[in-house]
Motif scaffolding. Structure first.
Motif, PDB file in Angstrom:
ATOM      1  N   PHE A 321       1.216  -1.336  -0.345  1.00 58.93           N
ATOM      2  CA  PHE A 321       0.042  -0.016  -0.187  1.00 58.93           C
ATOM      3  C   PHE A 321       1.080   0.970  -0.569  1.00 58.93           C
ATOM      4  N   GLU A 322       0.491   2.383  -0.413  1.00 56.83           N
ATOM      5  CA  GLU A 322       1.165   3.751  -0.376  1.00 56.83           C
ATOM      6  C   GLU A 322       1.064   4.700   0.584  1.00 56.83           C
ATOM      7  N   VAL A 323       2.063   4.867   1.467  1.00 58.16           N
ATOM      8  CA  VAL A 323       1.951   6.178   2.401  1.00 58.16           C
ATOM      9  C   VAL A 323       2.672   7.316   2.183  1.00 58.16           C
ATOM     10  N   GLU A 324       2.053   8.054   2.374  1.00 59.81           N
ATOM     11  CA  GLU A 324       2.587   9.714   2.593  1.00 59.81           C
ATOM     12  C   GLU A 324       3.327   9.808   4.483  1.00 59.81           C
ATOM     13  N   PHE A 325       4.539  10.011   4.346  1.00 62.99           N
ATOM     14  CA  PHE A 325       5.174  10.701   6.006  1.00 62.99           C
ATOM     15  C   PHE A 325       6.567  11.212   5.651  1.00 62.99           C
ATOM     16  N   ILE A 326       6.554  11.914   6.642  1.00 68.78           N
ATOM     17  CA  ILE A 326       7.772  12.669   7.015  1.00 68.78           C
ATOM     18  C   ILE A 326       8.580  11.548   7.629  1.00 68.78           C
ATOM     19  N   ARG A 327       9.741  13.246   6.981  1.00 71.88           N
ATOM     20  CA  ARG A 327      11.314  12.017   7.785  1.00 71.88           C
ATOM     21  C   ARG A 327      12.429  13.313   7.306  1.00 71.88           C
ATOM     22  N   ASP A 328      12.789  13.701   8.482  1.00 78.26           N
ATOM     23  CA  ASP A 328      13.784  15.317   7.999  1.00 78.26           C
ATOM     24  C   ASP A 328      13.484  16.676   8.064  1.00 78.26           C
ATOM     25  N   ASN A 329      11.496  16.781   8.159  1.00 85.77           N
ATOM     26  CA  ASN A 329      10.895  17.501   7.730  1.00 85.77           C
ATOM     27  C   ASN A 329      11.014  17.330   6.201  1.00 85.77           C
ATOM     28  N   ILE A 330      10.478  16.135   5.638  1.00 87.26           N
ATOM     29  CA  ILE A 330      11.221  16.600   4.022  1.00 87.26           C
ATOM     30  C   ILE A 330       9.459  15.408   3.947  1.00 87.26           C
ATOM     31  N   THR A 331       8.703  15.461   3.092  1.00 91.71           N
ATOM     32  CA  THR A 331       7.045  15.094   2.862  1.00 91.71           C
ATOM     33  C   THR A 331       8.180  14.261   1.722  1.00 91.71           C
ATOM     34  N   SER A 332       7.454  12.937   1.698  1.00 93.18           N
ATOM     35  CA  SER A 332       8.030  11.895   0.384  1.00 93.18           C
ATOM     36  C   SER A 332       6.377  10.749   0.691  1.00 93.18           C
ATOM     37  N   VAL A 333       6.517  10.276  -0.485  1.00 93.45           N
ATOM     38  CA  VAL A 333       5.810   8.984  -0.889  1.00 93.45           C
ATOM     39  C   VAL A 333       6.428   7.888  -1.536  1.00 93.45           C
ATOM     40  N   LYS A 334       5.765   6.802  -0.530  1.00 91.63           N
ATOM     41  CA  LYS A 334       6.228   5.074  -1.234  1.00 91.63           C
ATOM     42  C   LYS A 334       5.222   4.418  -0.688  1.00 91.63           C
ATOM     43  N   LYS A 335       5.621   2.852  -1.963  1.00 86.82           N
ATOM     44  CA  LYS A 335       4.701   2.005  -1.247  1.00 86.82           C
ATOM     45  C   LYS A 335       5.407   0.817  -0.255  1.00 86.82           C
ATOM     46  N   ILE A 336       4.779   0.499   0.506  1.00 90.39           N
ATOM     47  CA  ILE A 336       4.985  -0.700   2.026  1.00 90.39           C
ATOM     48  C   ILE A 336       4.609  -1.409   1.676  1.00 90.39           C
TER      49      ILE A 336
END
Length: 551
Positions: A321-336
């Protein structure tokens, strides 16, 4: 002329009202209530003289055919008359020394239901006044782990969602279990009568198995009790799924923060890290997803429901499934990825001491780890510390009363229990004796007693916190607990449908409530996203600070 016209208008309105059409939901709701009432109040039904389920199945077609109040009342009256004469059996006067609790007892509907004729209401009133007083065929206190229990209920074959009679029976049984025997009915957000009317169409006219199963789940969640939920194997497929992620989360500020990694190698495949903040799942915000889930997640309060929601938020039946997440103040999208549970091979928990002495001579006890036989040695070695922090954020072992013997100079009352009055279903009474902890002990612990709690402090954990609160110098630190103290009674509604709820009320000695409220912290501390990202235990850190300076 005007008087004659007014007379005929009044007469017409009465006739129109008397013969107004009634809906199927109205008829079934009233029938559910009458069926349950007779089950526990009518002397011959409560005595087990009839197959009461079959009597329901026999009357349902007649009820379906009833077109108005008069026809409906006539069907119900004949149903009652066919059970035989109700003998005069006026109950003995109440014991004035008995501490009765009447918050849940309300039989006004027998006199006020808009579907009932005056004659039917009178019949029901007579049954109430001459109610059954013997050992009820369907409920008793002869259970083992939990004394209160439902008995003599036919299970039938696996309930097929296409069988309307069995769908209705499943709902009718559960609704009446709660109506007469759930001690915290009065604490629910929604009136139980209204919950019945809301859910009934989804049961009586289910368009699919999913609708039926989720309706049964939803009405059990309306108890607002962390102990209360209905389970069915297929139901769980609809709620979550059979596949899981390689990480665990906590919800902080309506965001899901990864706080645990179940399998390091699987987590590396997806490049997951503790502290990642997941904001969307398949394009839907985590907050929206949570709101969709909460009507199916048991919880006496929102934090408890959210904790349970976190367990199914990321489960599913698809491989990814796809998630949007934040790491080090950067927002990204990827498959989990998701995996069957057996493939995850969860890493064993890290070894840590059951108890220890921290810096500044502060004792720290993990109440979920300490066995009874270890308590005497533990308390001997901790007796000269300036404070002992008792962590009750996970289910404790059964050491609470024993520990309290070292914390109190004398026995202290902890709580009072509320039980069902089986001679008057819907009424309750407080136990004559209060639960106590501690003993005469002049050498009791004189330092600070600090108790850590959060939404994971549940049921027996809350009772443990209550026992620790009796210490002379006790302080509770953390956030709102589960709010479901008392014995959890697991029961089968019908084959394939298991359920549960808190079966006895738990109150402080002064009758202050714990249900839904939980154990109220003296110092409130809620985790933060930054703290979770840094791997901090902010509640424990606050407790250490309090242990040192008393602030």
């Amino acid at each position: 002329m005007k008087k004659i016209t007014l007379f005929f208008l009044l007469l017409l309105s009465q006739i129109t009202f008397g013969y107004a059409k009634i809906t199927e939901t109205e008829k079934l709701a009233a029938t559910c209530k009458v069926w349950g009432y007779l089950k526990y109040y009518h002397p011959k039904v409560a005595n087990g003289d009839f197959n009461w389920d079959e009597k329901l199945f026999e009357v349902l077609p007649k009820i379906e055919s009833a077109k108005n109040k008069e026809e409906y009342s006539a069907v119900i009256e004949k149903w009652i008359d066919d059970l035989g004469v109700v003998p005069t059996n006026k109950p003995l006067a109440d014991d004035p020394k008995k501490d009765f609790f009447n918050e849940n007892l309300n039989l006004d509907w027998t006199q006020k239901d808009k579907l009932f004729s005056k004659s039917l209401s009178n019949k029901l009133k007579f049954i109430t006044e001459n109610r059954f007083q013997g050992a009820n065929h369907y409920v008793n206190r002869d259970g083992k782990e939990v004394s209160f229990q439902f008995v003599n209920e036919p299970e039938y074959a696996e309930v097929l969602w296409t069988n309307k009679n069995l769908r209705l029976l499943t709902l009718f049984r559960f609704w009446n279990y709660v109506e007469y025997f759930f001690p915290y009915k009065y604490k629910m957000d929604q009136k139980w009568d209204d919950a019945l009317v809301e859910i009934l169409p989804h049961i009586s006219a289910s368009a699919s198995e999913k609708e039926f199963l989720l309706a049964m789940r939803e009405i059990s969640i309306k108890l607002n009790d962390t102990h209360a939920a209905t389970f069915n194997m297929q139901m769980m497929q609809y709620l979550g799924g059979e596949k899981y992620t390689a990480f665990g989360t906590k919800f902080i500020d309506d965001k899901a923060v990864i706080t645990t990694i179940a399998n390091d190698s699987l987590a590396k495949i997806d490049d997951l890290k503790i502290g990642d903040v997941i904001t969307k799942i398949d394009g839907i915000t985590v907050a929206q997803k949570l709101d969709e889930l909460l009507k199916y997640m048991q919880g006496s309060n929102r934090p408890a429901a959210i904790l349970n929601g976190a367990l199914v938020m990321f489960t599913g039946n698809t491989d990814d499934f796809e998630v949007e997440f934040i790491r080090d103040n950067i927002t990204s999208v990827k498959k989990i990825h998701r995996y069957p549970n057996e493939k995850i091979k969860r890493s064993p928990p890290k070894n840590s001491p059951n108890w220890e002495i921290l810096e500044d001579n502060i004792g720290y006890v993990k109440m979920n780890k300490v066995p009874k036989e270890e308590v005497p040695e533990m308390m001997e070695k901790l007796k000269n510390t300036q404070a002992i922090i008792f962590d009750v954020r996970n289910r404790p072992t059964y050491t609470d009363f024993l520990v309290s013997e070292y914390l109190n100079p004398e026995p202290k009352p902890i709580l009072r229990l509320l039980y069902q009055d089986l001679s008057y279903p819907g009424r309750y009474y407080f136990s004559d004796e209060m639960e106590e902890c501690g003993k005469i002990n002049t050498d009791y612990y004189k330092g600070k007693v600090i108790v850590l709690v959060n939404s994971g402090t549940h049921s027996f954990g809350e009772q443990t916190a209550m026992s620790l609160q009796t210490a002379p110098n006790a302080t509770v630190i953390g956030s709102q607990t589960s709010g479901a103290d008392g014995p959890n009674y697991y029961f089968k509604i019908i084959k394939g449908f298991d359920s549960s709820f808190t079966s006895a009320g738990v109150f402080y000695p002064n009758k202050k409530e714990t249900q839904r409220i939980g154990i109220v912290p003296d110092i409130e501390v809620k985790p933060t996203i930054v703290g979770a990202q840094q791997g901090k235990d902010e509640v424990l850190d606050r407790a250490k600070l309090f242990a040192k300076n008393g602030k």
